[in-house]
Design an enzyme around this catalytic site. Structure first.
Site, mmCIF file in Angstrom:
data_model
loop_
_atom_site.group_PDB
_atom_site.id
_atom_site.type_symbol
_atom_site.label_atom_id
_atom_site.label_comp_id
_atom_site.label_asym_id
_atom_site.label_seq_id
_atom_site.Cartn_x
_atom_site.Cartn_y
_atom_site.Cartn_z
ATOM 1 N N PHE A 248 0.835 -1.204 0.000
ATOM 2 C CA PHE A 248 0.000 0.000 0.000
ATOM 3 C C PHE A 248 0.869 1.252 0.000
ATOM 4 O O PHE A 248 1.798 1.377 0.802
ATOM 5 C CB PHE A 248 -0.895 -0.029 1.238
ATOM 6 C CG PHE A 248 -1.977 1.002 1.282
ATOM 7 C CD1 PHE A 248 -3.000 0.998 0.350
ATOM 8 C CD2 PHE A 248 -1.984 1.954 2.291
ATOM 9 C CE1 PHE A 248 -4.020 1.949 0.416
ATOM 10 C CE2 PHE A 248 -2.994 2.902 2.369
ATOM 11 C CZ PHE A 248 -4.017 2.901 1.430
ATOM 12 N N HIS B 206 7.063 -4.409 10.079
ATOM 13 C CA HIS B 206 6.287 -4.566 8.850
ATOM 14 C C HIS B 206 7.132 -4.257 7.624
ATOM 15 O O HIS B 206 6.900 -4.813 6.540
ATOM 16 C CB HIS B 206 5.081 -3.622 8.898
ATOM 17 C CG HIS B 206 4.160 -3.759 7.743
ATOM 18 N ND1 HIS B 206 3.375 -4.869 7.534
ATOM 19 C CD2 HIS B 206 3.890 -2.910 6.698
ATOM 20 C CE1 HIS B 206 2.657 -4.722 6.432
ATOM 21 N NE2 HIS B 206 2.951 -3.536 5.908
ATOM 22 N N SER C 216 3.072 -6.728 2.163
ATOM 23 C CA SER C 216 1.932 -6.056 2.768
ATOM 24 C C SER C 216 0.654 -6.339 1.968
ATOM 25 O O SER C 216 0.272 -7.492 1.812
ATOM 26 C CB SER C 216 2.230 -4.554 2.886
ATOM 27 O OG SER C 216 1.275 -3.903 3.691
ATOM 28 N N MET C 217 -0.006 -5.303 1.429
ATOM 29 C CA MET C 217 -1.182 -5.579 0.595
ATOM 30 C C MET C 217 -0.803 -6.354 -0.662
ATOM 31 O O MET C 217 -1.626 -7.083 -1.220
ATOM 32 C CB MET C 217 -1.896 -4.278 0.227
ATOM 33 C CG MET C 217 -2.754 -3.725 1.343
ATOM 34 S SD MET C 217 -3.875 -2.453 0.720
ATOM 35 C CE MET C 217 -4.670 -1.947 2.250
ATOM 36 N N TRP D 277 -0.954 -8.264 4.400
ATOM 37 C CA TRP D 277 -2.166 -7.615 4.905
ATOM 38 C C TRP D 277 -3.330 -8.065 4.038
ATOM 39 O O TRP D 277 -3.338 -7.865 2.829
ATOM 40 C CB TRP D 277 -2.029 -6.099 4.849
ATOM 41 C CG TRP D 277 -3.092 -5.310 5.567
ATOM 42 C CD1 TRP D 277 -2.985 -4.743 6.814
ATOM 43 C CD2 TRP D 277 -4.410 -4.974 5.090
ATOM 44 N NE1 TRP D 277 -4.150 -4.080 7.139
ATOM 45 C CE2 TRP D 277 -5.053 -4.211 6.102
ATOM 46 C CE3 TRP D 277 -5.110 -5.249 3.923
ATOM 47 C CZ2 TRP D 277 -6.345 -3.712 5.972
ATOM 48 C CZ3 TRP D 277 -6.407 -4.773 3.786
ATOM 49 C CH2 TRP D 277 -7.005 -4.003 4.814
ATOM 50 N N ASP E 298 5.537 -6.278 13.955
ATOM 51 C CA ASP E 298 4.677 -5.637 12.950
ATOM 52 C C ASP E 298 3.478 -4.976 13.628
ATOM 53 O O ASP E 298 2.636 -5.644 14.219
ATOM 54 C CB ASP E 298 4.206 -6.690 11.943
ATOM 55 C CG ASP E 298 3.596 -6.081 10.685
ATOM 56 O OD1 ASP E 298 3.072 -4.961 10.760
ATOM 57 O OD2 ASP E 298 3.651 -6.746 9.634
#
Length: 312
Positions: free
Chosen positions: A113, A259, A181-182, A206, A227
């Protein structure tokens, strides 16, 4: 492979000289056959396994070779403009410079993201030098959600195998996805949508969806103990447990990590990612020993889970 030497049923005492000659001849045949085998193995060297596994690439791995900043292959790279593609935002392709070993498996990697491909760029040459074509992509917008990032990873793989300048270097049956992440959540979305993928590696992922019964792709999830953006208790761990229990899957929680640990060069991420990709994209069981038994808790690994030995 070899014909059995001729054996006589005649009484050896009746024809002593012929029997001696026969034995001498047989010994000579066996010695010649042995010399041929030794000569063949000398000529083929590390590639002798190729007949057993045509996807095997590179020399036999060692702990130091999978931890190294660069593997055995020299790497070239080419930029892909967002204006020349559809379905994702362009990126950079890293690939082995030589074509002497034939085709390679390929991996598309998505950033997270608000991030760009620069945040995952270190993985490009690191993985490509081990014998893969690697595509670090930009997304259509930096705000794209996991499902969109999954679609974009698949669009990037389709571009790689169908239209890219390196398509002739790729085995389109051996593809994988990674993401941060995303983008990590997106790699699971891609695996759900395309079950033919051979490997998925979400990095501190995520995704609010934690149930993944559709996934058939061997999946290695990295979590980070520190994280606070995608805490492992609500993301990496339930994403792992949401995969089918029969699947080849693993969870590695990085120790003293955040993270954003996957955004810079990291030996632990590299060595186990390389081993996972080699094991499942290349079917290279020489790398199984680095994955099973599971890594012990250490200065860099807080926890490891998974099914060993692997079944596929």
């Amino acid at each position: 492979m070899h014909q059995h030497p001729h054996t006589s049923t005649a009484d050896p005492t009746a024809y002593p000289s012929r029997t001696r000659r026969g034995r001498t001849g047989r010994f000579a045949q066996l010695a010649a056959a042995l010399a041929a085998v030794v000569g063949l193995s000398t000529l083929t060297g590390p590639g002798a396994h190729a007949a057993d596994n045509p996807y095997e690439r590179g020399p036999a791995p060692t702990e130091s070779s999978i931890e190294a900043l660069r593997g055995p292959y020299s790497v070239s790279e080419t930029s892909v403009s967002s204006l020349s593609v559809t379905g994702f935002g362009g990126g950079t392709v890293y690939y082995p410079s030589s074509t002497a070993d034939g085709t390679f498996g390929a991996i598309a990697i998505s950033p997270g993201f608000t991030a760009y491909q620069s945040s995952i760029a270190w993985l490009g040459p690191r993985l490509a030098s081990q014998g893969f074509v690697v595509f670090t992509i930009d997304t259509n917008t930096t705000l794209d959600q996991p499902a969109s990032r999954g679609d974009q990873l698949l669009a990037a793989l389709d571009y790689l195998t169908g239209r890219s300048a390196v398509r002739g270097r790729i085995d389109s049956s051996r593809l994988g996805v990674m993401g941060h992440s995303m983008g990590g959540g997106g790699s699971l979305e891609a695996a759900k949508d395309r079950t033919s993928l051979q490997a998925a590696i979400p990095l501190t992922p995520w995704n609010l969806d934690t149930t993944w019964p559709e996934v058939r792709t061997p999946t290695l999830i990295f979590g980070a103990d520190g994280d606070t953006v995608a805490p492992v208790s609500t993301h990496a761990e339930p994403l792992y447990t949401g995969l089918p229990s029969s699947l080849d899957r693993a969870y590695l929680e990085l120790n003293n990590a955040t993270h954003f640990t996957p955004n810079s060069s990291n030996t632990t991420i590299a060595k186990y990612s390389i081993s996972w990709l080699k094991r499942f994209i290349d079917n290279d069981t020489r790398y199984e020993k680095f994955l099973c038994p599971l890594p012990q808790r250490s200065l860099t690994i807080d926890e490891a889970r998974g099914n060993c030995p692997h079944t596929s």
